[in-house]
Write a protein that holds these residues in place. Structure first.
Motif, short mmCIF file in Angstrom:
data_model
loop_
_atom_site.label_atom_id
_atom_site.label_comp_id
_atom_site.label_asym_id
_atom_site.label_seq_id
_atom_site.Cartn_x
_atom_site.Cartn_y
_atom_site.Cartn_z
N VAL A 1 37.07 37.41 31.37
CA VAL A 1 38.14 37.57 32.32
C VAL A 1 37.64 38.15 33.48
CG1 VAL A 1 40.51 39.05 32.77
CG2 VAL A 1 39.77 38.64 30.54
N ALA A 2 38.14 37.09 34.70
CA ALA A 2 37.53 37.49 36.17
C ALA A 2 39.00 37.56 37.02
CB ALA A 2 36.93 36.32 36.58
N LEU A 3 38.79 37.98 38.37
CA LEU A 3 39.92 38.44 39.13
C LEU A 3 39.94 37.36 40.56
CD1 LEU A 3 39.82 42.03 39.06
CD2 LEU A 3 41.19 40.63 37.57
N ARG B 1 45.54 37.41 41.11
CA ARG B 1 45.50 36.53 40.06
C ARG B 1 44.12 37.10 38.88
NH1 ARG B 1 47.09 30.16 41.13
NH2 ARG B 1 49.03 30.68 42.26
N THR B 2 44.60 36.81 37.57
CA THR B 2 43.58 37.07 36.45
C THR B 2 43.15 35.59 36.04
OG1 THR B 2 44.53 38.98 35.94
CG2 THR B 2 43.18 38.03 34.47
N VAL B 3 41.99 35.44 36.19
CA VAL B 3 41.50 34.08 35.79
C VAL B 3 40.95 34.27 34.26
CG1 VAL B 3 40.02 32.03 36.19
CG2 VAL B 3 41.03 33.74 38.00
N ASP C 1 30.19 46.36 41.10
CA ASP C 1 30.82 45.02 40.51
C ASP C 1 30.09 44.20 39.91
OD1 ASP C 1 33.44 45.87 41.71
OD2 ASP C 1 32.89 45.07 43.92
N VAL C 2 30.61 43.36 39.00
CA VAL C 2 30.04 42.20 38.25
C VAL C 2 30.34 41.02 38.91
CG1 VAL C 2 29.22 41.09 36.15
CG2 VAL C 2 29.10 43.52 36.34
N ARG D 1 32.48 31.51 42.83
CA ARG D 1 32.07 32.97 42.52
C ARG D 1 33.38 33.89 42.25
NH1 ARG D 1 26.94 34.70 42.59
NH2 ARG D 1 26.67 36.84 42.99
N LEU D 2 33.34 34.28 41.14
CA LEU D 2 34.57 35.27 40.86
C LEU D 2 34.16 36.79 40.51
CD1 LEU D 2 36.56 32.81 38.65
CD2 LEU D 2 36.96 33.44 41.06
N ARG D 3 34.86 37.81 40.74
CA ARG D 3 34.62 39.13 40.37
C ARG D 3 35.22 39.18 38.82
NH1 ARG D 3 37.27 44.19 41.00
NH2 ARG D 3 38.71 43.17 42.30
N ALA D 4 33.99 39.81 37.89
CA ALA D 4 34.49 40.34 36.58
C ALA D 4 35.67 41.29 36.47
CB ALA D 4 33.30 40.13 35.90
N ALA D 5 36.65 41.29 35.54
CA ALA D 5 37.25 42.19 35.40
C ALA D 5 36.38 43.50 35.10
CB ALA D 5 38.60 41.88 34.39
N SER D 6 35.50 43.34 33.96
CA SER D 6 34.67 44.41 33.74
C SER D 6 33.62 44.87 34.77
CB SER D 6 34.01 44.18 32.61
OG SER D 6 33.08 44.97 31.97
N SER D 7 33.36 46.06 35.08
CA SER D 7 32.49 46.40 36.03
C SER D 7 31.14 46.65 35.48
CB SER D 7 32.89 47.51 36.84
OG SER D 7 33.04 48.61 36.12
N SER D 8 30.87 46.42 34.02
CA SER D 8 29.64 46.97 33.52
C SER D 8 28.83 45.67 33.06
CB SER D 8 30.17 47.86 32.08
OG SER D 8 28.83 48.21 31.42
#
Length: 211
Positions: free
Chosen positions: A105-107, A111-113, A129-130, A138-145
């Motif tokens: 899951v990315a942001l 929108r959620t991708v 962030d991840v 390049r997309l930011r992951a929903a999880s930051s870990s």
């Protein structure tokens, strides 16, 4: 075909058992164990089922044929894309049938991708962030870990190669050696980005890629 589905580096021989690629594929192992049990009662048994193979988004048909030598079972021959023998439902050999393929899951803005695993080249930790390098950019992951991501994807062909990076081994195009022996991975993405390999993780990377 099996090489691609399992994530085994192309044309990599597996002669020495200590150097063999070990796929994190519990479904295949469980199916092979089921076949071994069936062969103990019927040496001529051949079966088929479906599994989610390495980085596959859809189930893959496999057939399993027990192999004997001098009357002793020595292994199982697995054919990918085949449906020979008795059809075995996943519920018969797996205590935890897999209902859905995994996605990341990315942001992107508001929108959620939902990303299929083959779409992701690597994950990079930056600050809090991840970030995911994907076929969609390049997309930011929903999880930051990154640690959580590493633990969740360790059995489907992703590997921690650096404290800041987890890579999709199936997307590694080249390996570059530095002047002091340090390794960098050239990824199969839009820009052929290079991912550094830490000295601590280098042995695991060499084993995984067969180098």
């Amino acid at each position: 075909m099996a090489s691609g589905l399992l994530g085994v580096p192309a044309s990599t021989p597996a002669v020495d058992p200590t150097l063999r690629w070990t796929p994190g594929l519990p479904e295949l192992i469980a199916a092979a164990r089921h076949a071994t049990g069936q062969a103990a009662h019927d040496p001529g048994w051949v079966g088929s089922t479906q599994i989610f193979a390495h980085l596959a988004d859809e189930p893959t048909s496999i057939s399993i044929r027990p192999v004997f030598s001098s009357g002793h079972l020595i292994g199982n021959l697995v054919s990918f894309g085949a449906s020979d023998g008795v059809q075995v439902a996943q519920a018969e050999w797996s205590a935890h049938p897999r209902a859905h393929p995994r996605r990341l899951v990315a942001l992107r803005g508001n929108r959620t991708v939902l990303l299929r695993l083959p779409e992701v080249s690597f994950a990079e930790s930056r600050g809090n962030d991840v970030w995911l390098s994907t076929d969609q950019g390049r997309l930011r992951a929903a999880s930051s870990s990154l640690d959580k991501l590493d633990s969740e994807l360790g059995d489907v062909g992703f590997l921690r190669v650096h404290r800041r990076y987890v890579v999709n081994l199936g997307r590694v195009r080249e390996i570059e050696r530095g002047p002091k022996g340090e390794l960098s991975l050239v990824m199969d993405d839009r820009t052929n980005e290079m991912v550094p390999v830490s000295r601590r993780n280098a042995p695991a990377v060499r084993r995984a890629l067969g180098i």
